[in-house]
Design a protein around this motif. Sequence first.
Motif, PDB file in Angstrom:
ATOM      1  N   UNK A 559      24.488  44.253  50.683  1.00  0.00           N
ATOM      2  CA  UNK A 559      25.870  44.601  50.334  1.00  0.00           C
ATOM      3  C   UNK A 559      26.600  43.424  49.695  1.00  0.00           C
ATOM      4  N   UNK A 560      27.242  43.714  48.573  1.00  0.00           N
ATOM      5  CA  UNK A 560      28.193  42.777  47.975  1.00  0.00           C
ATOM      6  C   UNK A 560      29.585  43.359  48.169  1.00  0.00           C
ATOM      7  N   UNK A 561      30.505  42.546  48.662  1.00  0.00           N
ATOM      8  CA  UNK A 561      31.887  42.998  48.813  1.00  0.00           C
ATOM      9  C   UNK A 561      32.771  42.201  47.871  1.00  0.00           C
ATOM     10  N   UNK A 562      33.662  42.915  47.185  1.00  0.00           N
ATOM     11  CA  UNK A 562      34.567  42.286  46.225  1.00  0.00           C
ATOM     12  C   UNK A 562      35.996  42.521  46.680  1.00  0.00           C
ATOM     13  N   UNK A 563      36.716  41.427  46.983  1.00  0.00           N
ATOM     14  CA  UNK A 563      38.104  41.515  47.414  1.00  0.00           C
ATOM     15  C   UNK A 563      38.974  40.577  46.617  1.00  0.00           C
ATOM     16  N   UNK A 564      40.266  40.584  46.953  1.00  0.00           N
ATOM     17  CA  UNK A 564      41.199  39.820  46.108  1.00  0.00           C
ATOM     18  C   UNK A 564      42.035  38.809  46.874  1.00  0.00           C
ATOM     19  N   UNK A 565      41.642  38.449  48.092  1.00  0.00           N
ATOM     20  CA  UNK A 565      42.473  37.458  48.767  1.00  0.00           C
ATOM     21  C   UNK A 565      42.123  37.264  50.214  1.00  0.00           C
ATOM     22  N   UNK A 566      43.020  36.589  50.921  1.00  0.00           N
ATOM     23  CA  UNK A 566      42.756  36.184  52.297  1.00  0.00           C
ATOM     24  C   UNK A 566      42.650  37.373  53.243  1.00  0.00           C
TER      25      UNK A 566
END
Length: 671
Positions: A559-566
């Motif tokens: 799994x790769x997870x892509x998020x945008x912050x803390x």
Amino acid sequence: MNNKKNKKAEEEFKPLEITSPRTAAAPGPTVGDSCCSADGRPKQAGAEGQEEAEEEAKSSYVPTAISLFLLLAGILLDYLDVPWFTGYVRLLVYGIAYLLVGWRVVWHAIKSMRGSFFNEFFLMSMATLGAFYIGEYAEGVAVMLFYVIGEHFQEAAVLRSRRSIKALIDNRPDEVDLITERGITTVKAKEVQVGSVIQIKAGEKVALDGELLSDRSSFNTAALTGESKPDTKKKGETVLAGMINLDRVIELKVTAAYENSALSKILRLVEEAGSRKAKTQQFITRFAKVYTPIVFFLAVGLTFIPYFFVEAYDFNQWLYRALIFLVISCPCALVISIPLGYFGGIGAASRNGLLFKGSNFLDLMTQVDTVVMDKTGTLTEGVFKVQQVKTTLPDKSWFLAAVAAIESQSTHPIAQAIVAAATTQKYTATNVEELSGHGLKGEVDGRQLLVGNARLLDKYHIPYDPSLKDIVETIVLVAVDGAYAGYITIADKIKEDAPLAVKRMRELGVKKLVMLSGDKDSIVQQVAKELQLDEAYGGLLPQDKVSKVEKLKAKGNTVAFVGDGINDAPVITLADVGMAMGGLGSDAAIETADVVIQTDHPAKIATAIRIGKKTRQIVWQNITLAFAVKAIVLILGAWGVATMWEAVFADVGVAFLAILNAVRIQRMKFD
């Protein structure tokens, strides 16, 4: 919680070491660490370290050139059969040629005997000194000379990679114009304190991170994001080192010291990324430590065992074959080209707006079969915008401007989106009152307005179409003078390249695309449907996202997870590959993620996978080439068919070809 990387328990990053024995000052590691990492001391990062490494490399070319001249002169004199070129004179010429390039290698072979001496320095020393013992001076010098020339090519490839990365993202000015009480003074950028105010003229590159004090200006951010489109910054917004001021003279309040700027951190990440080895590198490290002593003892056997089976046994003949065997066995092509291949992949990624924190993550990207993405800020803009304005009034522009006048009294993001959408003349709202949980009421242009949700109109018993409640987007209902007058929908816009990102990931073999969001589930499902994702879940807290990813991993998915912050930090840490959007403005994202997407474009997820696959392909091409050529020449050498010259090609020649193959990845296009 994360067996595949244990990244939080790893030691602090160490700079990438691909250096030669000529720069060594301490006992070197074994061949498994790096064919040319003999010094054991970290190279300096940054401009000073780069310049020092380049000067060091250039200075080492002189003895190599002299050695080459002496070798060619010796071969010519041998060919012409010059009478005086015999005995000690011949030994002296070839001996000087040998010492010019080989003394450091021999010295490190001696020092390595305190530990594991089965390394490339020991093999090269034994083979070349053995050649001198049997009188094959020219071949002994040639083996060592071409070995060192191969290192020169390898050094040049690494320095070129470093230069290309630095030229791409770090050509900041060394000096800045500092504004003081006595006027403007030019000072070194490294000496400027946080809180100081600097001036930047149009066309100049920003040297330090800061807060814009001027009203506005446009900036070229290509050095940081790869985007050629100018980015307009307003007063109070952050301007980062590396951006180019396009419009006018501006003033910046410095918010980070030179060495702590976002760009400096990015540079350090690129410099340090090579210290985390991929599984392929780890395999070659383990393999070399077993392979090298085996071939050494085979060479010993090749020298002495024929004594018991060959009638006309000639010690020098079989020793010569064994020396060829030793030269061929040196695994330089593997231990040079493999880390260089991964470093090339990291460099190629940086040129495409991606920062990999280690070569192991390049490998992991090739195994990803499930990509989980946050919605807001990852697949969508993260900025609310007005989507539709519907009104029963004849003047639509007045309707929007009047609503904006009321909403200007609120700091809510939805209110700010409506104010931003009103481009006509602004009106002044009076008697504005906020009704908690409902909306606002006030007067504009002598008329009474109610602006809010359905509960607000219900409270004042104002009839409206009940089907409006089924609209997925956030909706603001408006009543004017006690009658329903229309509505405005606000939504977070899907990023332009999000559909392309989904298409490319499918093409690269990603089997499942999942979206997790804390937003309203109806909105999440609508975005997922539009992008044709496999699964989507809304209304999630951070711990809920962790739970979803744990379930996906439990099924055996990578799994790769892509998020945008803390807020996404827990699930970024849990994923096999954690990726952060918008890493330039977030220290937390850079610290937590394995891969940072500088451009904020979801299509870069596919680019990261593609670069990982191409890097792995090149690495295995090098491994196959090295093993195939070495196996052939080893057999030929054992049977007395191959000479030392073929051995040189099998070792140094293959290493050179592998280096050329490794560095070509930086010239490839992946978007």
